[in-house]
Scaffold this motif. Structure first.
Motif, PDB file in Angstrom:
ATOM      1  N   SER A  37     -67.806 -59.805  47.252  1.00 20.95           N
ATOM      2  CA  SER A  37     -67.968 -58.711  48.214  1.00 20.95           C
ATOM      3  C   SER A  37     -68.923 -57.636  47.698  1.00 20.95           C
ATOM      4  CB  SER A  37     -66.609 -58.091  48.539  1.00 20.95           C
ATOM      5  OG  SER A  37     -66.027 -57.496  47.401  1.00 20.95           O
ATOM      6  N   ALA A  38     -69.115 -57.551  46.374  1.00 19.43           N
ATOM      7  CA  ALA A  38     -70.029 -56.539  45.827  1.00 19.43           C
ATOM      8  C   ALA A  38     -71.433 -56.710  46.386  1.00 19.43           C
ATOM      9  CB  ALA A  38     -70.046 -56.633  44.302  1.00 19.43           C
ATOM     10  N   ARG A  39     -71.846 -57.946  46.574  1.00 20.48           N
ATOM     11  CA  ARG A  39     -73.187 -58.201  47.108  1.00 20.48           C
ATOM     12  C   ARG A  39     -73.343 -57.631  48.522  1.00 20.48           C
ATOM     13  NH1 ARG A  39     -71.590 -63.121  44.652  1.00 20.48           N
ATOM     14  NH2 ARG A  39     -72.711 -63.535  42.706  1.00 20.48           N
ATOM     15  N   ASP A  40     -72.251 -57.710  49.282  1.00 19.73           N
ATOM     16  CA  ASP A  40     -72.297 -57.174  50.639  1.00 19.73           C
ATOM     17  C   ASP A  40     -72.457 -55.658  50.641  1.00 19.73           C
ATOM     18  OD1 ASP A  40     -71.835 -59.755  51.633  1.00 19.73           O
ATOM     19  OD2 ASP A  40     -69.660 -59.501  51.451  1.00 19.73           O
ATOM     20  N   TYR A  41     -72.090 -55.037  49.527  1.00 16.40           N
ATOM     21  CA  TYR A  41     -72.193 -53.583  49.420  1.00 16.40           C
ATOM     22  C   TYR A  41     -73.413 -53.144  48.613  1.00 16.40           C
ATOM     23  CZ  TYR A  41     -67.776 -52.669  51.731  1.00 16.40           C
ATOM     24  OH  TYR A  41     -66.788 -52.559  52.678  1.00 16.40           O
ATOM     25  N   GLY A  42     -74.352 -54.080  48.423  1.00 13.76           N
ATOM     26  CA  GLY A  42     -75.615 -53.710  47.816  1.00 13.76           C
ATOM     27  C   GLY A  42     -75.728 -53.911  46.328  1.00 13.76           C
ATOM     28  N   TRP A  43     -74.670 -54.394  45.694  1.00 16.60           N
ATOM     29  CA  TRP A  43     -74.723 -54.626  44.253  1.00 16.60           C
ATOM     30  C   TRP A  43     -75.329 -55.996  43.959  1.00 16.60           C
ATOM     31  CZ3 TRP A  43     -73.597 -51.139  40.505  1.00 16.60           C
ATOM     32  CH2 TRP A  43     -72.899 -49.987  40.893  1.00 16.60           C
ATOM     33  N   SER A  44     -76.115 -56.057  42.889  1.00 19.10           N
ATOM     34  CA  SER A  44     -76.669 -57.325  42.430  1.00 19.10           C
ATOM     35  C   SER A  44     -75.786 -57.846  41.300  1.00 19.10           C
ATOM     36  CB  SER A  44     -78.102 -57.129  41.917  1.00 19.10           C
ATOM     37  OG  SER A  44     -78.615 -58.346  41.412  1.00 19.10           O
ATOM     38  N   VAL A  45     -75.094 -58.932  41.570  1.00 21.07           N
ATOM     39  CA  VAL A  45     -74.183 -59.520  40.586  1.00 21.07           C
ATOM     40  C   VAL A  45     -74.685 -60.933  40.310  1.00 21.07           C
ATOM     41  CG1 VAL A  45     -71.795 -60.098  40.047  1.00 21.07           C
ATOM     42  CG2 VAL A  45     -72.288 -58.157  41.538  1.00 21.07           C
ATOM     43  N   GLU A  46     -75.300 -61.106  39.159  1.00 19.16           N
ATOM     44  CA  GLU A  46     -75.937 -62.380  38.849  1.00 19.16           C
ATOM     45  C   GLU A  46     -74.998 -63.285  38.053  1.00 19.16           C
ATOM     46  OE1 GLU A  46     -78.711 -63.189  40.168  1.00 19.16           O
ATOM     47  OE2 GLU A  46     -79.059 -61.199  41.029  1.00 19.16           O
ATOM     48  N   ALA A  47     -74.608 -64.381  38.640  1.00 19.60           N
ATOM     49  CA  ALA A  47     -73.862 -65.460  37.980  1.00 19.60           C
ATOM     50  C   ALA A  47     -72.805 -64.962  37.002  1.00 19.60           C
ATOM     51  CB  ALA A  47     -74.832 -66.388  37.257  1.00 19.60           C
ATOM     52  N   PRO A  48     -71.784 -64.268  37.478  1.00 21.30           N
ATOM     53  CA  PRO A  48     -70.718 -63.817  36.563  1.00 21.30           C
ATOM     54  C   PRO A  48     -70.004 -65.006  35.929  1.00 21.30           C
ATOM     55  CG  PRO A  48     -70.060 -63.527  38.854  1.00 21.30           C
ATOM     56  CD  PRO A  48     -71.498 -63.909  38.873  1.00 21.30           C
ATOM     57  N   GLN A  49     -69.640 -64.869  34.674  1.00 24.17           N
ATOM     58  CA  GLN A  49     -68.989 -65.934  33.926  1.00 24.17           C
ATOM     59  C   GLN A  49     -67.603 -65.468  33.479  1.00 24.17           C
ATOM     60  OE1 GLN A  49     -70.403 -69.084  33.316  1.00 24.17           O
ATOM     61  NE2 GLN A  49     -71.951 -68.346  34.764  1.00 24.17           N
ATOM     62  N   PHE A  50     -66.627 -66.377  33.568  1.00 29.95           N
ATOM     63  CA  PHE A  50     -65.266 -66.057  33.133  1.00 29.95           C
ATOM     64  C   PHE A  50     -64.960 -66.784  31.832  1.00 29.95           C
ATOM     65  CE2 PHE A  50     -60.795 -67.509  33.023  1.00 29.95           C
ATOM     66  CZ  PHE A  50     -60.203 -66.272  32.789  1.00 29.95           C
ATOM     67  N   ASP A  51     -64.335 -66.065  30.886  1.00 35.29           N
ATOM     68  CA  ASP A  51     -63.957 -66.653  29.607  1.00 35.29           C
ATOM     69  C   ASP A  51     -62.438 -66.542  29.430  1.00 35.29           C
ATOM     70  OD1 ASP A  51     -64.689 -67.754  26.908  1.00 35.29           O
ATOM     71  OD2 ASP A  51     -63.718 -65.887  26.273  1.00 35.29           O
ATOM     72  N   TRP A  52     -61.765 -67.687  29.524  1.00 38.73           N
ATOM     73  CA  TRP A  52     -60.304 -67.753  29.418  1.00 38.73           C
ATOM     74  C   TRP A  52     -59.815 -67.226  28.072  1.00 38.73           C
ATOM     75  CZ3 TRP A  52     -56.042 -68.981  32.328  1.00 38.73           C
ATOM     76  CH2 TRP A  52     -54.881 -69.372  31.658  1.00 38.73           C
ATOM     77  N   ALA A  53     -60.495 -67.583  26.992  1.00 37.58           N
ATOM     78  CA  ALA A  53     -60.054 -67.188  25.654  1.00 37.58           C
ATOM     79  C   ALA A  53     -60.022 -65.665  25.503  1.00 37.58           C
ATOM     80  CB  ALA A  53     -60.962 -67.808  24.587  1.00 37.58           C
ATOM     81  N   THR A  54     -60.983 -64.985  26.091  1.00 35.10           N
ATOM     82  CA  THR A  54     -61.001 -63.519  26.030  1.00 35.10           C
ATOM     83  C   THR A  54     -59.806 -62.929  26.762  1.00 35.10           C
ATOM     84  OG1 THR A  54     -63.417 -63.468  25.880  1.00 35.10           O
ATOM     85  CG2 THR A  54     -62.323 -61.464  26.635  1.00 35.10           C
ATOM     86  N   LEU A  55     -59.532 -63.452  27.941  1.00 32.88           N
ATOM     87  CA  LEU A  55     -58.386 -62.973  28.704  1.00 32.88           C
ATOM     88  C   LEU A  55     -57.087 -63.185  27.928  1.00 32.88           C
ATOM     89  CD1 LEU A  55     -56.937 -61.959  31.253  1.00 32.88           C
ATOM     90  CD2 LEU A  55     -57.044 -64.299  32.144  1.00 32.88           C
ATOM     91  N   VAL A  56     -56.886 -64.377  27.377  1.00 32.73           N
ATOM     92  CA  VAL A  56     -55.647 -64.678  26.658  1.00 32.73           C
ATOM     93  C   VAL A  56     -55.502 -63.788  25.429  1.00 32.73           C
ATOM     94  CG1 VAL A  56     -54.426 -66.436  25.330  1.00 32.73           C
ATOM     95  CG2 VAL A  56     -55.473 -67.028  27.524  1.00 32.73           C
ATOM     96  N   ALA A  57     -56.596 -63.582  24.692  1.00 37.30           N
ATOM     97  CA  ALA A  57     -56.536 -62.744  23.493  1.00 37.30           C
ATOM     98  C   ALA A  57     -56.186 -61.303  23.840  1.00 37.30           C
ATOM     99  CB  ALA A  57     -57.872 -62.801  22.745  1.00 37.30           C
TER     100      ALA A  57
END
Length: 467
Positions: free
Chosen positions: A66-86
């Motif tokens: 939805s950020a793109r619809d509000y004018g933000w440029s969000v290029e290929a966000p990546q999720f890292d499970w290990a960071t979240l768990v830590a």
């Protein structure tokens, strides 16, 4: 061996036990609390809190879109499970230390051990120490239901193991249709794990309002989750790095892991209940009366181990009230009417009071006010997700019997609306309240004046407390 004497011994360092111990100590009692794992219990260590962190993480997927619809440029966000768990583990450790520290500050003596009843007034620890008190509280909570048939399969897990997975599986089959099953289906799908939900019933979330159940099922499918209802798994087979799940309809589903979320059972194994003469039910739940008293004088139980309303705030309230009665000379008891609850799916589901079906079983006629619309935030984009507001009143008195919502921040709204319902609010009370605009919450005070009136098809039975 001589026993160390206390006024109150609490077995279980979860939400209910910790609250009871701390309040009893504040009243001047000599209190011991025994916990075999970490203080904080299921909610803090392997339940509500870590799950909510994962829910927050998963919702960024929608926010990036939805950020793109509000004018933000969000290029290929990546999720890292290990960071979240830590990060999750670091926060859980901090919270566990706070729980233990607050107990010690209150004067409670902590024992990190397993406990077993050794009679009506004694508790034996697994290191051989013996504790004695005229009052003993069992607050050991619940544990995921497990079956021997899949105990040896490493890829068949429960929610407890999921929190500690070293990496996010590419695919997951979730078995179940309750809180845990639907919450993890939503968050895993958004984090990038292709998810299939298998449930033996005709619709998810049994016991909730039918319209919200249907609405959430539609939202699950719209999110890309495969939903298989009226389906059971007949057997598992391991295939290299995957599982094969053979369904009753003759189909085979393959996934890297299978999360069994088919319920929880009271955690009463190894407590010595039978030896002490404590009565339990068919599921192992400890039977108690209104005062949390078991059939054995001086032995009490609160929280999920009693298998009544299995919610953390209920366990906390039960433990607090018990300590006030035993050591504060206060004749106070928990109130189980209109307990609010939320299911932290995306969209979120919040509810308090009676469902439409329950209300018709209690009063001759009800009025149903509902509104379904696209939230303002989503109108700039392509999202077709709609929110649902539903209010149920007694047609004769206009008293609000139930409120249900499916949409963003449903839990936050229902918590506040629960206060009004507890005070006996009517539809007219909401109508007199000026709306806060623009907000989604204003819908509660602007619901239409032409409700659907429904007459009960049979005489209403004797009234029962609101859930």
């Amino acid at each position: 061996m001589s026993a160390t004497a206390f006024d109150f011994i609490v077995i279980g360092g979860g939400s209910g036990g910790v609250r009871a111990a701390r309040i009893a100590a504040n009243h001047g009692a000599r209190v011991a609390i025994v916990e075999a794992d970490r203080f904080g219990g299921t909610c803090v260590i392997r339940g509500c809190i870590p799950k909510k962190f994962m829910v927050y993480a998963s919702r960024f997927a929608d926010e990036f879109a939805s950020a793109r619809d509000y004018g933000w440029s969000v290029e290929a966000p990546q999720f890292d499970w290990a960071t979240l768990v830590a990060n999750k583990n670091r926060q859980i450790a901090r919270l566990e230390n706070i729980y233990a520290s607050n107990l010690e500050k209150a004067g409670v003596q902590l024992f990190r051990a397993r406990a077993r009843l050794a009679g009506a007034q004694q508790v034996r620890l697994d290191d051989g120490r013996l504790l004695r008190a005229p009052r003993i509280l069992i607050a050991t909570g619940g544990t995921p239901y497990r079956q021997a048939a899949w105990a040896g399969l490493a890829r068949v897990i429960t929610s407890e193991e999921l929190f500690e997975l070293p990496k996010l599986p590419p695919s997951m089959v979730i078995v179940g249709g309750g809180y845990i099953a639907v919450e993890f289906a939503c968050l895993l799908q958004r984090l990038g794990c292709q998810t299939t939900l298998v449930y033996r019933g005709e619709q998810i979330l049994r016991g909730f309002d039918q319209e919200l159940r249907q609405g959430l099922a539609e939202a699950l499918r719209a999110a890309g989750i495969t939903l298989r209802l009226n389906t059971v798994i007949e057997r598992f087979e391991s295939r290299q790095d995957q599982l094969e799940l053979h369904l009753n309809e003759g189909q085979i589903v393959r996934a890297h892991h299978c999360l069994m979320a088919i319920g929880r059972v009271p955690n009463t194994q190894g407590l010595g209940l039978a030896d002490a003469g404590v009565a339990v039910g068919a599921r192992g739940q400890i039977k108690v009366d209104r005062a949390a008293q078991t059939n054995v004088p001086g032995i009490y139980a609160v929280g999920d181990v009693t298998d009544r309303i299995n919610l953390t705030p209920v366990a906390i309230r039960e433990g607090h009230r018990l300590a006030d009665r035993l050591f504060g000379q206060q004749a106070v008891y928990p109130d189980y009417e209109a307990v609010p609850t939320a299911v932290f799916t995306t969209p979120e589901l919040g509810t308090v009071g009676l469902t439409q079906e329950q209300a018709l079983a209690q009063v001759p006629a009800i009025e149903v006010y509902r509104s379904r619309f696209r939230p303002l935030k989503d109108t700039l984009g392509s999202s077709t997700q709609r929110v649902l507001f539903k209010l149920i009143t007694d047609a004769q008195t206009q008293r609000i019997l139930g409120a249900h919502m499916l949409g963003a921040d449903a839990g936050e709204m229902i918590q506040l609306l629960a206060v009004a319902i507890k005070m006996g609010a009517t539809k007219a009370d909401l109508d007199r309240t000026v709306a806060l605009h623009p907000s989604m919450a204003e819908e509660w005070v602007t619901l239409g004046h032409q409700p659907e009136k429904i007459i009960a098809t049979a005489p209403a039975p004797a009234a029962v407390p609101l859930p």
